[in-house]
Design a protein around this motif. Structure first.
Motif, PDB file in Angstrom:
ATOM      1  N   ILE A 419       0.717  -1.163  -0.091  1.00 34.03           N
ATOM      2  CA  ILE A 419      -0.245  -0.003  -0.010  1.00 34.03           C
ATOM      3  C   ILE A 419       0.949   0.989  -0.029  1.00 34.03           C
ATOM      4  O   ILE A 419       0.611   2.048  -0.726  1.00 34.03           O
ATOM      5  CB  ILE A 419      -1.102  -0.080   1.155  1.00 34.03           C
ATOM      6  N   GLY A 420       2.005   1.234   0.855  1.00 30.23           N
ATOM      7  CA  GLY A 420       2.986   2.320   0.985  1.00 30.23           C
ATOM      8  C   GLY A 420       3.605   2.603  -0.475  1.00 30.23           C
ATOM      9  O   GLY A 420       3.665   3.728  -0.863  1.00 30.23           O
ATOM     10  N   LYS A 421       3.943   1.539  -0.982  1.00 26.14           N
ATOM     11  CA  LYS A 421       4.538   1.781  -2.520  1.00 26.14           C
ATOM     12  C   LYS A 421       3.685   2.187  -3.493  1.00 26.14           C
ATOM     13  O   LYS A 421       3.943   3.222  -4.255  1.00 26.14           O
ATOM     14  CB  LYS A 421       5.044   0.543  -3.032  1.00 26.14           C
ATOM     15  N   ASN A 422       2.306   1.974  -3.394  1.00 26.63           N
ATOM     16  CA  ASN A 422       1.155   2.491  -4.320  1.00 26.63           C
ATOM     17  C   ASN A 422       0.969   3.922  -4.030  1.00 26.63           C
ATOM     18  O   ASN A 422       0.896   4.684  -5.041  1.00 26.63           O
ATOM     19  CB  ASN A 422       0.009   1.499  -4.031  1.00 26.63           C
ATOM     20  N   LEU A 423       1.123   4.328  -2.578  1.00 23.69           N
ATOM     21  CA  LEU A 423       1.000   5.823  -2.431  1.00 23.69           C
ATOM     22  C   LEU A 423       2.082   6.491  -3.039  1.00 23.69           C
ATOM     23  O   LEU A 423       1.646   7.580  -3.385  1.00 23.69           O
ATOM     24  CB  LEU A 423       0.831   5.872  -0.720  1.00 23.69           C
ATOM     25  N   GLU A 424       3.238   5.950  -2.900  1.00 23.58           N
ATOM     26  CA  GLU A 424       4.294   6.603  -3.519  1.00 23.58           C
ATOM     27  C   GLU A 424       4.131   6.991  -4.825  1.00 23.58           C
ATOM     28  O   GLU A 424       4.868   8.096  -5.354  1.00 23.58           O
ATOM     29  CB  GLU A 424       5.711   6.028  -2.971  1.00 23.58           C
ATOM     30  N   ARG A 425       3.612   6.096  -5.509  1.00 20.20           N
ATOM     31  CA  ARG A 425       3.461   6.141  -6.900  1.00 20.20           C
ATOM     32  C   ARG A 425       2.190   6.875  -7.524  1.00 20.20           C
ATOM     33  O   ARG A 425       2.060   7.233  -8.473  1.00 20.20           O
ATOM     34  CB  ARG A 425       3.613   4.560  -7.522  1.00 20.20           C
ATOM     35  N   GLY A 426       1.646   7.522  -6.315  1.00 20.68           N
ATOM     36  CA  GLY A 426       0.408   8.386  -6.487  1.00 20.68           C
ATOM     37  C   GLY A 426      -0.837   7.596  -7.327  1.00 20.68           C
ATOM     38  O   GLY A 426      -1.552   8.238  -7.851  1.00 20.68           O
ATOM     39  N   GLN A 427      -0.888   6.131  -6.935  1.00 21.43           N
ATOM     40  CA  GLN A 427      -1.983   5.626  -7.287  1.00 21.43           C
ATOM     41  C   GLN A 427      -2.789   5.305  -6.380  1.00 21.43           C
ATOM     42  O   GLN A 427      -2.642   5.148  -5.114  1.00 21.43           O
ATOM     43  CB  GLN A 427      -1.387   4.310  -8.232  1.00 21.43           C
TER      44      GLN A 427
END
Ligand code: ADP
Ligand code: ZN
Ligand code: ZN
Length: 740
Positions: A419-427
């Motif tokens: 989830i954190g990585k997806n947040l970083e990618r702005g998705q």
């Protein structure tokens, strides 16, 4: 209008006995003599005013007979016919009679259920349709009341003509006032041409769609059309297929009946069909006022409506000239009526199509196991749309083993990481949990007390923001003070389990900067709040969506690339034999939300059963392979569709009464003599107590894949006559959704 031929073998009505359906809970028709001076010919499907007991009732003529069980001198006369032409045509009567026999529900209630409420209790004839059109836009200087302006605006938006029966209150008078000013005009003729507006061209079909559409079009007008299962993954363009078929059906001057699982989806589809096809489309669902229902029903019956879009009860709509029947999301359990007349609209639709010799299309991404079975046995012709439109790929699915994992709330570390990585990618991320509230169970750590609903004996769910305990079965609630209510205890309570409200709290703590939107029945209670939240969900502002099955279907979120199913195991623990099927459907549907646009999607499923063979099959080989494997289990267990079931449910305020009635029902010789049936019970219902009533059941299992409900008729007639306490209720459910 309709000119059904008289029921076979009836001869002249004036000399014979009339067989009349009355809206009473009896499994029989009532015999009457024709009226003293019949001024008109009576035909099946007309309403009649008849004496009943000491009063009068509205009945519906179903047929005639040469003799009655009663001696002729004891028969009473019909008082008067109420309609000039039959309200229900022969095809519809035949379907209703089939429904009554198959589901073993009293014929009178079934037939009356198919009439608009306004015609059931009101002896007035079906009002003539009257359509008003706008003649000119009002000059700006004209002084018009706000009500007049409003109506003019409505007329402008209804070029096909506004049906006056749709207007509540003083609408008629306002229209007449507008007519006096030359602004509106009455048209006796209904909608005239089927085309109401300029249709909008659709997209160019892809190869798979074209093949499917061509097959379906070739079927229109065949003397014995086939039945189709349209298996298309989410986003594969099924709706586009429906539109092309309906377009051709309309071109031939015929009607399309389109069933949808949810009211919420109907306005959206209404617009879609209207704009694309430019034909007259009416809705039939339980959210309509009685007047609107009557208008739309009449437009379907008269043939003015080309497309009838509705939820399950629309399957009984009158159709003047049917051309095709479509059931979208055929696997959806909302097609089953769960009380009163317990029919399953999907199955009624298939039967209706057969009666009326039109093709039926059952569309879904995840066929019910019954339909998958019918497709494997080639009773249904299977058509597939294997790819998403525009080439978007299906998401990758991965299991996250929860066994022994350290959890933060309900989340494993790998899930939080993703989830954190997806947040970083702005998705965008969707967190799915089919359980609203904060914690499903409250348990006192001091004394073991649990918060149970006093009526249902079910755990009450803790809703933190509301400060309440809520029973999700009966909606009973009480406020929560935070401590064990047992006298002399007052200890601390443990909050067990994770509902959507709690997931939101955990995620807000784990990702303080993220913008969250939760969509469930709690957050969408207010008027317009669902639209508002969906608007936010679609916007760029929202990072994480948290929701129940309200979010599982129908929505398209372009930035959504990660879907997390917090608890994929729900289906393994339930006693309900359909739980696994529903879980697999839900997982597939939810996954369909991920990566519908350019970015590929990822679906993560947390589970304690990573080696469960069916879950493995679903992930590795897809829903079709899952269905085949699950069907094998059904066969071994003697479950539908290999064996048919029926369930006699009984409830009363006293457990002894409930069980006593079931025992007597079981001992009736009419049941014991049925060799094709095995009987289990009596035992407690899956929910043994509901709203203070004790519930029990008998289960009947057929020894083959055919249930012959007619065989139960004699038994049910005896049951009707069994003495019983006034407050005891019983009901038969043929093909029930749940058997335990
Ligand atoms: P389904 O009902 O199978 O989930 P839809 O019919 O809603 O899929 O189609 C998904 C999206 O693709 C819709 O926006 C639809 O307008 C669009 N679409 C369907 N068929 C085509 C096509 N042949 N070309 C371009 N877009 C299409
Ligand atoms: Zn306690
Ligand atoms: Zn309750």
């Amino acid at each position: 209008m309709h000119t059904p031929s008289p029921a076979p073998g009836t001869g002249s009505v004036s000399t014979s006995i009339l067989r009349v359906a009355l809206p009473v809970p009896r499994r029989r028709l009532f015999d009457y003599l024709p009226p003293q001076r019949p001024e008109q010919s009576l035909r099946p499907g007309m309403r009649l005013l008849v004496p009943f007991g000491r009063g009068r009732r509205i009945g519906i003529l179903l047929g005639t007979a040469a003799t009655s069980e009663l001696p002729r001198q004891r028969l009473r006369r019909v008082l008067a016919p109420l309609d000039k032409t039959p309200l229900l045509d022969t095809a519809q009567l035949r379907l209703l009679e089939w429904g009554s026999r198959y589901y073993q529900y009293p014929i009178g209630e079934v037939v009356f259920g198919a009439l608009p409420a306004l015609l059931r209790t009101n002896a007035a004839p079906l009002p003539e349709a009257e359509y008003w059109r706008i003649t000119a836009a009002p000059p700006a200087a004209r002084r018009l009341s706000p009500r007049m302006r409003e109506l003019l605006e409505t007329l402008r938006r209804t070029p096909e003509g506004l049906d006056t029966a749709r207007l509540e209150g003083r609408g008629r008078r306002t229209l007449e006032a507008l007519a006096r000013r030359g602004l509106a005009r009455r048209g006796a003729a209904p909608l005239g041409t089927p085309r109401q507006a300029v249709p909008r061209p659709g997209p160019r079909l892809n190869q798979a769609q074209r093949t499917v559409v061509n097959t379906l079009l070739a079927e229109l007008g065949r003397p014995r059309p086939r039945r189709f299962l349209l298996e298309g993954i989410t986003g594969s363009g099924k709706t586009e297929v429906y539109l092309r078929v309906v377009e051709e059906v309309a071109r031939r001057g015929r009607q399309a009946l389109v069933l949808l699982p949810e009211i919420a989806l109907t306005p959206q589809q209404l617009k879609h069909f209207q704009e694309r096809l430019g034909v007259s489309v009416v809705l039939l669902h339980s959210g309509l006022t009685e007047r609107t229902w009557l208008c739309n029903w009449r437009a379907a019956r008269g043939g003015e409506a080309t497309v009838i879009l509705g939820t399950r009860s629309a399957v009984w709509a009158p159709l003047r000239n049917p051309g095709v029947i479509i059931v979208d999301e055929e696997h959806d359990s909302s097609y089953k009526q769960q009380q009163g007349f317990r029919y399953r609209a999907r199955d009624v639709a298939v039967m209706r199509a057969r009666h009326q010799r039109v093709p039926v299309i059952l569309g879904t991404a995840t066929p019910s196991l019954e339909s998958a079975h019918n497709s494997l046995r080639r009773r249904y012709q299977t058509l597939t749309l294997p790819r998403r439109v525009g080439g978007a790929r299906l998401p990758e699915m991965r299991l996250l083993d929860m066994r022994g994992a350290r959890l933060q709330g309900a989340f494993t570390a790998p899930l939080l990481h993703a989830i954190g990585k997806n947040l970083e990618r702005g998705q965008q991320t969707l967190i799915f949990r089919n359980r609203r509230g904060f914690a499903p169970i409250l348990l006192c750590h001091g004394c073991g007390w649990r918060a149970l609903c006093p009526d249902c004996e079910l755990h009450m769910t803790y809703h933190k923001r509301l400060g309440r305990l809520l029973c999700h079965r009966c909606d009973r609630w009480q406020s929560w003070q935070g401590r064990c209510p047992q006298p002399k205890c007052g200890g601390d309570c443990l909050e067990l389990g994770h509902g959507t409200e709690r997931l939101e709290e955990t995620l807000a703590n784990a990702f303080p900067g993220a913008r969250l939107v939760r969509i469930d029945r709690d957050t969408t209670r207010g008027r317009g709040s669902l639209e508002k939240l969906l608007g936010e969900a679609h916007s760029d502002k929202t990072d994480i969506l948290i929701g129940t099955q309200m979010l599982a279907k129908g929505h398209h979120f372009p930035r959504l690339t990660l879907v997390a199913i917090v608890d994929a195991d729900h289906g393994f623990y339930s006693l309900d034999f359909r739980a696994l099927e529903h879980m697999a459907q839900l997982i597939t549907q939810v996954s369909g939300r991920a990566g519908r646009a350019r970015e590929p999607g990822l679906v993560l499923l947390q589970t304690h059963q990573p080696r469960h063979p069916l879950l493995g099959t679903l992930l590795a080989e897809g829903y079709g392979a899952f269905a085949a494997a699950a069907l094998n289990e059904r066969r071994a267990a003697g479950l539908p569709p290999y064996r048919r079931w029926a369930l006699l449910g009984v409830e009363s305020p006293r457990r002894a009464d409930t069980m006593d009635f079931l025992t007597r029902a079981r001992r009736l010789p009419e049941l014991a003599s049925l060799e094709k049936l095995k009987c289990f019970g009596p035992h407690n219902a899956p929910i043994p107590r509901r709203q203070g009533r004790y519930r029990g059941q008998l289960l009947l299992q057929s020894r083959s894949s055919r249930l012959v409900p007619g065989a139960l008729e004699a038994w049910l007639q005896r049951l009707e006559e069994l003495p019983r306490p006034r407050d005891l209720r019983w009901a038969l459910d043929v093909d029930p959704l749940e058997i335990l």
